[in-house]
Motif scaffolding. Structure first.
Motif, PDB file in Angstrom:
ATOM      1  N   SER A   1       0.818  -1.213   0.000  1.00 29.71           N
ATOM      2  CA  SER A   1       0.000   0.000   0.000  1.00 29.71           C
ATOM      3  C   SER A   1       0.851   1.262   0.000  1.00 29.71           C
ATOM      4  N   ARG A   2       2.089   1.163   0.429  1.00 30.65           N
ATOM      5  CA  ARG A   2       2.961   2.333   0.483  1.00 30.65           C
ATOM      6  C   ARG A   2       3.811   2.486  -0.777  1.00 30.65           C
ATOM      7  N   VAL A   3       3.852   1.441  -1.575  1.00 30.90           N
ATOM      8  CA  VAL A   3       4.744   1.466  -2.730  1.00 30.90           C
ATOM      9  C   VAL A   3       3.914   1.507  -4.006  1.00 30.90           C
ATOM     10  N   THR A   4       4.072   2.559  -4.722  1.00 31.67           N
ATOM     11  CA  THR A   4       3.414   2.626  -6.022  1.00 31.67           C
ATOM     12  C   THR A   4       4.426   2.760  -7.140  1.00 31.67           C
ATOM     13  N   ARG A   5       5.626   3.170  -6.820  1.00 33.54           N
ATOM     14  CA  ARG A   5       6.708   3.306  -7.781  1.00 33.54           C
ATOM     15  C   ARG A   5       7.999   2.795  -7.150  1.00 33.54           C
ATOM     16  N   ASP A   6       8.981   2.601  -7.971  1.00 33.79           N
ATOM     17  CA  ASP A   6      10.339   2.268  -7.509  1.00 33.79           C
ATOM     18  C   ASP A   6      10.354   1.084  -6.541  1.00 33.79           C
ATOM     19  N   ARG A   7       9.621   0.044  -6.892  1.00 38.79           N
ATOM     20  CA  ARG A   7       9.540  -1.108  -5.982  1.00 38.79           C
ATOM     21  C   ARG A   7      10.917  -1.709  -5.699  1.00 38.79           C
ATOM     22  N   ARG A   8      11.761  -1.805  -6.729  1.00 36.96           N
ATOM     23  CA  ARG A   8      13.095  -2.395  -6.520  1.00 36.96           C
ATOM     24  C   ARG A   8      13.878  -1.587  -5.498  1.00 36.96           C
ATOM     25  N   ARG A   9      13.781  -0.265  -5.588  1.00 41.95           N
ATOM     26  CA  ARG A   9      14.505   0.596  -4.658  1.00 41.95           C
ATOM     27  C   ARG A   9      14.004   0.377  -3.233  1.00 41.95           C
ATOM     28  N   VAL A  10      12.727   0.177  -3.070  1.00 41.37           N
ATOM     29  CA  VAL A  10      12.174  -0.057  -1.734  1.00 41.37           C
ATOM     30  C   VAL A  10      12.638  -1.397  -1.185  1.00 41.37           C
ATOM     31  N   TRP A  11      12.590  -2.450  -2.031  1.00 41.04           N
ATOM     32  CA  TRP A  11      12.983  -3.775  -1.549  1.00 41.04           C
ATOM     33  C   TRP A  11      14.470  -3.857  -1.229  1.00 41.04           C
ATOM     34  N   THR A  12      15.295  -3.020  -1.835  1.00 37.00           N
ATOM     35  CA  THR A  12      16.733  -3.028  -1.531  1.00 37.00           C
ATOM     36  C   THR A  12      17.115  -1.956  -0.515  1.00 37.00           C
ATOM     37  N   SER A  13      16.158  -1.271   0.028  1.00 36.49           N
ATOM     38  CA  SER A  13      16.427  -0.184   0.964  1.00 36.49           C
ATOM     39  C   SER A  13      16.883  -0.686   2.328  1.00 36.49           C
ATOM     40  N   PRO A  14      17.938  -0.101   2.875  1.00 39.47           N
ATOM     41  CA  PRO A  14      18.323  -0.430   4.249  1.00 39.47           C
ATOM     42  C   PRO A  14      17.217  -0.092   5.251  1.00 39.47           C
ATOM     43  N   ALA A  15      16.361   0.853   4.906  1.00 43.32           N
ATOM     44  CA  ALA A  15      15.259   1.192   5.820  1.00 43.32           C
ATOM     45  C   ALA A  15      14.333  -0.003   6.001  1.00 43.32           C
ATOM     46  N   LEU A  16      13.940  -0.632   4.909  1.00 43.98           N
ATOM     47  CA  LEU A  16      13.040  -1.784   5.024  1.00 43.98           C
ATOM     48  C   LEU A  16      13.695  -2.916   5.797  1.00 43.98           C
ATOM     49  N   TRP A  17      14.933  -3.265   5.438  1.00 40.97           N
ATOM     50  CA  TRP A  17      15.593  -4.402   6.086  1.00 40.97           C
ATOM     51  C   TRP A  17      15.958  -4.085   7.526  1.00 40.97           C
TER      52      TRP A  17
END
Length: 186
Positions: free
Chosen positions: A95-111
């Motif tokens: 619900s928070r990701v509408t663009r740049d999904r790859r950038r979100v999945w590789t983000s240190p913030a998420l991990w």
């Protein structure tokens, strides 16, 4: 007709990965506990220490067929809760990701937030189930307190490491890496 371009984007708030990361981490941490400690190593099941618990749950010995069946049922309920946590975390993330999904999945913030959630799972489960309720321990037996303390310390380390990892992340905004999206063309 004229083409319109979204301009400004100053009102865009950074993608907040804290809640989905923590919820995902709680579910994933629970799965590691359940799969590794309950099933593969069989150090404990959900009710293996109810003979010494603090709340009066009936004891089901994991060394009898009927006892193991009941412990397996409760392990299954535990895994359902973990599964719902992972699904909820994925839904929140999507619900928070509408663009740049790859950038979100590789983000240190998420991990980092996932590690925080995993650590919170260890701390909460270790305090409630191991210490307060006493329904099971990480590795029952004469040295169970040290296994329980190690489990809690691992949780604290995961929370601290995850917090530090997420702090290294750059703020994410939907428009940070892409040019403005053109609006409908004539």
């Amino acid at each position: 007709m004229t083409a319109t371009v979204r301009e400004g984007r100053a009102d865009v708030t950074p993608v907040n990965l804290r809640l989905p990361g923590i919820v995902l981490g709680v579910g994933l941490g629970g799965f590691v506990d359940g799969i590794l400690l309950h099933q593969l190593l069989q150090w404990h099941h959900m009710l293996t220490s109810t003979n010494t618990d603090n709340i009066g749950v009936k004891y089901y010995s994991p060394h009898t067929v009927s006892g193991l069946e009941m412990n397996t049922v409760w392990d299954g309920i535990f895994h359902v809760v973990c599964w719902l946590s992972v699904l909820t975390g994925l839904a929140l993330l999507y619900s928070r990701v509408t663009r740049d999904r790859r950038r979100v999945w590789t983000s240190p913030a998420l991990w980092g937030w996932i590690l925080v959630g995993w650590g919170l799972f260890n701390v909460v489960e270790g305090i409630i189930d191991h210490q307060i309720l006493g329904i099971h321990h990480v590795h029952g037996g004469p040295h169970q307190i040290w296994w329980d303390v190690g489990f809690l310390l691992l949780g604290v380390v995961l929370v601290a490491a995850g917090y530090l990892v997420q702090r290294t992340a750059k703020p994410q905004t939907p428009s940070a890496t892409r040019p403005p999206h053109p609006g409908p063309v004539g």
